[in-house]
Design a protein around this motif. Structure first.
Motif, PDB file in Angstrom:
ATOM      1  N   VAL A  96     -11.449  -5.318  -3.761  1.00  0.00           N
ATOM      2  CA  VAL A  96     -12.456  -4.309  -4.270  1.00  0.00           C
ATOM      3  C   VAL A  96     -13.829  -4.200  -3.596  1.00  0.00           C
ATOM      4  CG1 VAL A  96     -13.746  -3.458  -6.217  1.00  0.00           C
ATOM      5  CG2 VAL A  96     -11.229  -3.802  -6.422  1.00  0.00           C
TER       6      VAL A  96
ATOM      7  N   ASP B 224      -3.215  -4.999  -9.908  1.00  0.00           N
ATOM      8  CA  ASP B 224      -3.007  -6.234  -9.894  1.00  0.00           C
ATOM      9  C   ASP B 224      -2.560  -6.984 -11.118  1.00  0.00           C
ATOM     10  OD1 ASP B 224      -3.560  -9.039  -9.580  1.00  0.00           O
ATOM     11  OD2 ASP B 224      -5.438  -8.832  -8.608  1.00  0.00           O
TER      12      ASP B 224
ATOM     13  N   ASN C 256       0.594  -1.126  -0.131  1.00  0.00           N
ATOM     14  CA  ASN C 256      -0.104  -0.091  -0.022  1.00  0.00           C
ATOM     15  C   ASN C 256       0.909   1.305  -0.019  1.00  0.00           C
ATOM     16  OD1 ASN C 256      -2.864  -1.164   0.448  1.00  0.00           O
ATOM     17  ND2 ASN C 256      -1.743  -2.276   2.037  1.00  0.00           N
TER      18      ASN C 256
ATOM     19  N   ALA D 192      -4.836  -7.984  -5.653  1.00  0.00           N
ATOM     20  CA  ALA D 192      -5.514  -6.602  -5.259  1.00  0.00           C
ATOM     21  C   ALA D 192      -6.822  -6.777  -5.625  1.00  0.00           C
ATOM     22  CB  ALA D 192      -4.464  -5.601  -5.766  1.00  0.00           C
ATOM     23  N   ARG D 193      -7.022  -7.201  -6.971  1.00  0.00           N
ATOM     24  CA  ARG D 193      -8.676  -7.053  -7.232  1.00  0.00           C
ATOM     25  C   ARG D 193      -9.560  -7.611  -6.411  1.00  0.00           C
ATOM     26  NH1 ARG D 193      -6.186 -11.318  -9.138  1.00  0.00           N
ATOM     27  NH2 ARG D 193      -7.379 -13.305  -9.459  1.00  0.00           N
TER      28      ARG D 193
ATOM     29  N   LEU E 121      -8.630  -0.189 -12.020  1.00  0.00           N
ATOM     30  CA  LEU E 121      -8.118  -1.534 -12.081  1.00  0.00           C
ATOM     31  C   LEU E 121      -7.380  -1.700 -13.538  1.00  0.00           C
ATOM     32  CD1 LEU E 121     -10.557  -2.051 -10.060  1.00  0.00           C
ATOM     33  CD2 LEU E 121      -9.447  -4.208  -9.945  1.00  0.00           C
TER      34      LEU E 121
ATOM     35  N   PHE F 259      -6.308  -0.280  -7.811  1.00  0.00           N
ATOM     36  CA  PHE F 259      -6.085  -1.741  -7.457  1.00  0.00           C
ATOM     37  C   PHE F 259      -5.184  -2.210  -8.515  1.00  0.00           C
ATOM     38  CE2 PHE F 259      -9.559  -0.468  -5.137  1.00  0.00           C
ATOM     39  CZ  PHE F 259      -9.580  -1.061  -3.679  1.00  0.00           C
TER      40      PHE F 259
ATOM     41  N   LYS G  31      -3.127   0.140  -4.180  1.00  0.00           N
ATOM     42  CA  LYS G  31      -2.837  -1.282  -3.438  1.00  0.00           C
ATOM     43  C   LYS G  31      -2.256  -2.070  -4.632  1.00  0.00           C
ATOM     44  CE  LYS G  31      -6.822  -0.768  -0.408  1.00  0.00           C
ATOM     45  NZ  LYS G  31      -6.015  -0.659   0.983  1.00  0.00           N
TER      46      LYS G  31
END
Length: 377
Positions: free
Chosen positions: A22, A178, A5, A18-19, A138, A176, A13
């Motif tokens: 959410v 990812d 973070n 990371a997804r 994302l 996020f 993130k």
């Protein structure tokens, strides 16, 4: 899952998985009815279905009306979808096109007029006065870094000229990032978007504008991308390479607040006239433009060669870039990708009018752009 973070300035993130954070994040933010804004291709792929499966507790709608270079009409269609769903937040899910549309869907949904009226150089630019819907991003490609940017680039519907809505108000509340979302990208998309990220870092570093903070980020972003891009293309499941490219992409987008250069002016023209993918357009022009620029910033080319571990110093940097392009499958010049001499007058006109080359290390005239396009053909 190991998630890092940090904020720069957007809360990010970062890391595989990371997804999956959410849904909890949105619920804690008081959101219940997200609209996912994504592109047509992603909308038909399992990666979107898998992401939606993690959004338990939310009433989700999906807008898949983004395709090609994003247009103003796509933004307005997305705003209509937002209103129809009675959404209370926006999830941008995709590459640069989807994220650029997602960033301003909330503007169009909560403000009067067409989104074109909010571009920075509109003669009667409308201000963003109302509170915007909660927005998270994302990225599913590692190229534009749009997820951390405070601008949205959308094209006029008829002329295809790129226009920019610029405001800190459209920054994502949280990103996020990812890298698992990029594992399934086709190699040619990984290559083109990766060259976009590399170009952002290189051009921002070469810009003569004074911004040592961005210079440091751009050099490190260049180093990371140079070391990871070939692996990401050749071994798409290599999560470290995917993570490195996602980080380099974000770093490039942060760095280019310092400004860019003539490569991007050429790429913007190629996108408008020939509808070339932005990353591919950058890749097709970068070695030609940089070879022309080198005499104006030889010390910086030496530094770029150093961080990319290119033997031979700055003089070897452009040949190294050409070889990298070959290695990742970007071959041929402009002609091999549909650009014709009859396109040149319009390409030159748009490139000359583009703002990016104002911070090129070497001043550019229309005659210079003519020579650059011909050399890249």
């Amino acid at each position: 899952m190991t998630i890092t973070n940090f904020s720069f300035p957007t809360p990010i993130k970062f890391g595989a998985g990371a997804r999956k954070l959410v849904a909890k994040h949105l619920i804690e933010a008081g959101c219940k009815r997200p609209l996912i804004v994504t592109d047509r291709a992603l909308g038909a792929l399992p990666v979107l279905t898998e992401f939606v499966s993690h959004l338990d507790g939310l009433d989700v709608a999906v807008f898949t009306g983004v395709f090609g270079n994003p247009t103003c009409s796509q933004v307005m269609d997305g705003a209509a979808a937002y209103k129809a769903h009675q959404a209370d937040c926006v999830i941008g899910f995709g590459g640069g096109a989807a994220l650029d549309v997602a960033k301003v869907v909330g503007v169009a949904a909560t403000h009067e007029g067409d989104i074109l009226e909010y571009v920075w150089d509109h003669p009667q630019m409308r201000p963003i006065t109302h509170e915007l819907p909660y927005f998270i991003a994302l990225p599913t490609t590692s190229g534009t870094g749009s997820e951390v940017g405070r601008s949205s680039v959308v094209s006029e519907n008829d002329t295809h000229l790129k226009r920019v809505v610029f405001s800190a108000k459209i920054l994502a509340k949280t990103v996020f990032a990812d890298p698992e979302l990029t594992v399934g990208l086709p190699s040619h998309v990984t290559a083109a978007t990766g060259m976009d990220a590399l170009t952002h870092n290189i051009e921002s570093y070469l810009s003569p504008a004074y911004h040592p903070l961005c210079d440091g980020i751009a050099l490190e972003g260049t180093r990371i991308a140079a070391a990871a891009l070939l692996t990401a293309v050749q071994n798409p499941g290599d999560l470290k390479a995917r993570s490195d490219m996602m980080m380099a992409s974000m770093m490039g987008a942060i760095a280019f607040q310092k400004d860019l250069g003539a490569v991007h002016s050429c790429a913007h023209a190629l996108g408008a006239v020939c509808d070339l993918h932005h990353g591919l357009a950058n890749a097709l022009m970068i070695d030609t433009v940089l070879a022309w620029n080198m005499e104006s910033a030889p010390e910086k080319f030496d530094e770029l060669a150093h961080v990319c571990k290119v033997p031979g110093g700055g003089a070897a940097f452009v040949p190294w870039l050409k070889q990298l392009k070959q290695s990742i499958g970007i071959t041929g010049g402009l002609a091999a990708h549909g650009v014709k001499p009859e396109h040149f007058p319009r390409l030159i006109e748009i490139a000359t009018a583009d703002i990016c080359h104002q911070t090129n290390p070497r001043p550019c005239t229309a005659a210079d752009f003519d020579a650059l396009f011909k050399a890249a053909l």
